[in-house]
Write a protein that holds these residues in place. Structure first.
Motif, PDB file in Angstrom:
ATOM      1  N   ARG A 120     -18.129  20.063   7.742  1.00 21.32           N
ATOM      2  CA  ARG A 120     -19.441  20.217   7.115  1.00 21.32           C
ATOM      3  C   ARG A 120     -19.933  21.614   7.383  1.00 21.32           C
ATOM      4  N   GLY A 141     -23.259  24.276   6.960  1.00 19.84           N
ATOM      5  CA  GLY A 141     -24.702  24.279   6.770  1.00 19.84           C
ATOM      6  C   GLY A 141     -25.078  24.826   5.406  1.00 19.84           C
ATOM      7  N   TYR A 188     -36.522  23.647  13.120  1.00 14.94           N
ATOM      8  CA  TYR A 188     -37.209  22.622  12.328  1.00 14.94           C
ATOM      9  C   TYR A 188     -38.592  22.309  12.881  1.00 14.94           C
ATOM     10  N   THR A 206     -35.694  15.549   9.170  1.00 16.88           N
ATOM     11  CA  THR A 206     -34.960  14.792  10.191  1.00 16.88           C
ATOM     12  C   THR A 206     -33.487  14.622   9.818  1.00 16.88           C
ATOM     13  N   LEU A 207     -33.150  14.791   8.551  1.00 13.75           N
ATOM     14  CA  LEU A 207     -31.772  14.637   8.092  1.00 13.75           C
ATOM     15  C   LEU A 207     -30.966  15.934   8.182  1.00 13.75           C
ATOM     16  N   LEU A 208     -31.644  17.053   8.395  1.00 17.02           N
ATOM     17  CA  LEU A 208     -30.963  18.338   8.431  1.00 17.02           C
ATOM     18  C   LEU A 208     -30.194  18.499   9.736  1.00 17.02           C
ATOM     19  N   GLN A 209     -28.985  19.028   9.624  1.00 14.18           N
ATOM     20  CA  GLN A 209     -28.148  19.234  10.793  1.00 14.18           C
ATOM     21  C   GLN A 209     -27.463  20.591  10.662  1.00 14.18           C
ATOM     22  N   GLY A 210     -28.054  21.602  11.264  1.00 15.10           N
ATOM     23  CA  GLY A 210     -27.470  22.935  11.193  1.00 15.10           C
ATOM     24  C   GLY A 210     -27.692  23.614   9.859  1.00 15.10           C
ATOM     25  N   ASP A 211     -28.638  23.094   9.086  1.00 18.55           N
ATOM     26  CA  ASP A 211     -28.969  23.680   7.786  1.00 18.55           C
ATOM     27  C   ASP A 211     -30.190  24.577   7.954  1.00 18.55           C
TER      28      ASP A 211
END
Length: 78
Positions: free
Chosen positions: A10, A12, A73, A47-52
């Protein structure tokens, strides 16, 4: 074959949130009003963002970059 231990790579993304803050967003056809509903939905999205990376650009006529691209965030939520 993708087993339970396999993971897709994945990367970002860069997400720009453009938010209408004009007076029309005070309409109450979405509880409590459109603007507050949008803010709640955006908090959920964050809350859904991960390294974006994410930026916030509100507008009511003219857009302004309120929060430039960030991985922080917490700052975005403020």
């Amino acid at each position: 074959h993708c087993g339970a231990g396999d993971r897709a790579a994945r990367r970002g993304i860069e997400l720009v949130i453009v938010l209408d803050t004009s007076l029309s967003m005070l309409a109450q056809d979405a509880a409590p009003d459109r603007l507050e509903r949008a803010k709640l939905e955006l908090k959920e999205l964050v809350t859904l963002l991960q390294g974006d990376q994410v930026a916030l650009v509100p507008f009511a006529g003219q857009p302004i970059v309120l929060c430039p691209m960030t991985l922080d965030y917490r700052t975005l939520e403020l």
